[in-house]
Scaffold this active site. Sequence first.
Site, PDB file in Angstrom:
ATOM      1  N   LYS A  61       0.855  -1.202   0.000  1.00  0.00           N
ATOM      2  CA  LYS A  61       0.000   0.000   0.000  1.00  0.00           C
ATOM      3  C   LYS A  61       0.888   1.248   0.000  1.00  0.00           C
ATOM      4  CE  LYS A  61      -0.199  -0.462   5.009  1.00  0.00           C
ATOM      5  NZ  LYS A  61      -0.947  -1.085   6.116  1.00  0.00           N
ATOM      6  N   ARG A  95     -11.162  -1.071  14.151  1.00  0.00           N
ATOM      7  CA  ARG A  95     -11.012  -0.295  12.927  1.00  0.00           C
ATOM      8  C   ARG A  95     -12.049  -0.788  11.930  1.00  0.00           C
ATOM      9  NH1 ARG A  95      -5.007   0.184  10.388  1.00  0.00           N
ATOM     10  NH2 ARG A  95      -5.359  -2.020   9.935  1.00  0.00           N
ATOM     11  N   MET A  99      11.136  24.582   1.105  1.00  0.00           N
ATOM     12  CA  MET A  99      10.270  23.647   0.399  1.00  0.00           C
ATOM     13  C   MET A  99      11.070  22.735  -0.548  1.00  0.00           C
ATOM     14  SD  MET A  99       6.873  24.757  -1.586  1.00  0.00           S
ATOM     15  CE  MET A  99       5.421  23.767  -1.557  1.00  0.00           C
ATOM     16  N   TYR A 102      15.491  31.272   5.935  1.00  0.00           N
ATOM     17  CA  TYR A 102      14.432  32.107   6.507  1.00  0.00           C
ATOM     18  C   TYR A 102      14.709  32.489   7.954  1.00  0.00           C
ATOM     19  CZ  TYR A 102      11.626  30.855   2.438  1.00  0.00           C
ATOM     20  OH  TYR A 102      11.172  30.694   1.164  1.00  0.00           O
TER      21      TYR A 102
HETATM   22  C1  LIG Z   1      -0.332  -2.141   6.582  1.00  0.00           C
HETATM   23  C2  LIG Z   1      -0.913  -3.426   7.006  1.00  0.00           C
HETATM   24  C3  LIG Z   1      -0.101  -4.561   7.186  1.00  0.00           C
HETATM   25  C4  LIG Z   1       1.403  -4.518   7.077  1.00  0.00           C
HETATM   26  O1  LIG Z   1       1.954  -3.897   8.209  1.00  0.00           O
HETATM   27  P1  LIG Z   1       3.544  -3.823   8.426  1.00  0.00           P
HETATM   28  O2  LIG Z   1       3.695  -3.442   9.846  1.00  0.00           O
HETATM   29  O3  LIG Z   1       4.049  -2.775   7.499  1.00  0.00           O
HETATM   30  O4  LIG Z   1       4.087  -5.153   8.099  1.00  0.00           O
HETATM   31  C5  LIG Z   1      -0.732  -5.755   7.492  1.00  0.00           C
HETATM   32  N1  LIG Z   1      -2.072  -5.841   7.616  1.00  0.00           N
HETATM   33  C6  LIG Z   1      -2.880  -4.773   7.450  1.00  0.00           C
HETATM   34  C7  LIG Z   1      -4.348  -4.949   7.584  1.00  0.00           C
HETATM   35  C8  LIG Z   1      -2.330  -3.532   7.150  1.00  0.00           C
HETATM   36  O5  LIG Z   1      -3.130  -2.479   7.008  1.00  0.00           O
END
Ligand SMILES: *Cc1c(COP(=O)(O)O)cnc(C)c1O
Length: 385
Positions: free
Chosen positions: A44, A142, A316, A268
Amino acid sequence: MDDNWDSKLLRDTYLEVDLDRLKMNVDAIRRHIGEHVDLCAVIKANGYGMGAVDIAPTLIENGATFLAVANLLEAMELRKRDSNWPVWVMGHTPDRYLETAIDNDITLTIFTTAQAEKIQEIAYEKGKIHKIQIKVDTGFNRLGFKTSKEDIEAISSIFKHANIEVVGVFSHLALASYEEDIKQLELLLDIKNRLEKVDINKTVKYHICDSISGISYPDFRLDMVRIGAALFGAKSYRYPEFPIETIAKFKTRISHLKTIEPGEGVSYDYKWRTKKKALIATLPFGYADGYPRNMTSQGEVVIGGQKCPIIGVICMDQCMVDVTELKNVHVGQEVLIFGPEGVSIDELSQKSGTNKNEILSRLMQRVPRVYMKGGSIDHIRNDLL
Ligand SMILES: *Cc1c(COP(=O)(O)O)cnc(C)c1O
């Protein structure tokens, strides 16, 4: 770098991603979890900044059985690249996108009977059998079905849809403490037992582990682990010796050099002033590249093997470092912003008050990614061109 590669970069600040190191990390994880546990590679957030579509082939070639992302948009980026990759969305997919997901064979995460019914309807119309994974909330609060008798009945009912194939039932650990993690695991195992009657073919994968739990809790691995951070070499204090290494180096080159006189300020508000004559290098990266702005007056980069302090406010697109102590410094000289031989991602995240994943996942699109394999450039990804 030859002219051909230069034309794909068009700037000196880039992220170098080592695909060989990625393979070694995957191998280390697979050896550790054993051959009976599947590896789901979590990519992701653009593969934690590494470039999801660019690292996916290495992950698949080295035995990942799923590519997991957070949402359908990320899934479609992967699907566009390869029509066969086993892509799974771990988050919620709104009803209005279900058809797109089904048309593109994206495995979905489901946690309501209403959505399962919608999928059944659409899949039936299209003459397809659509794969899903069912999420169970064992405490994280969640997403997911809860674990009451009614919830388990609801989950069971999803198995009865003829055009749905349940390929996984999973939960996510809060990692608050081992005792509480055990409670979550037991809730999932209890559900597994109760689903035996409907999970007739026993093809469903049960899973609850991310990197930390997958590496450090052998008894939690069940059928599959979902590994993100560890693929990219992020170590936890829980496994400091685990044989993975960071696969990314953030690099740039000096764009300008100047000598300044005692009393002169830099950047700055003149938040930094020199007491003595100093040699200052300007570097072409800033907070809009994803480098934390609060590293102002505590950041360091490595030039010619030596640590140099970032001085003055980080802008930036640029920042300045004091290179007075360096010998033979020159414009165009390579600078390591972070990486294994310099400031580690761990150090950077601690100093800036965040975690390693945030540092990596916030590296911006305007930072080209350079992929290394067998000691040379495999390819370059530049989202701006
Ligand atoms: C992001 C995520 C993972 C992976 O987590 P890591 O700590 O990066 O290995 C596993 N399961 C779910 C549901 C996630 O959202």
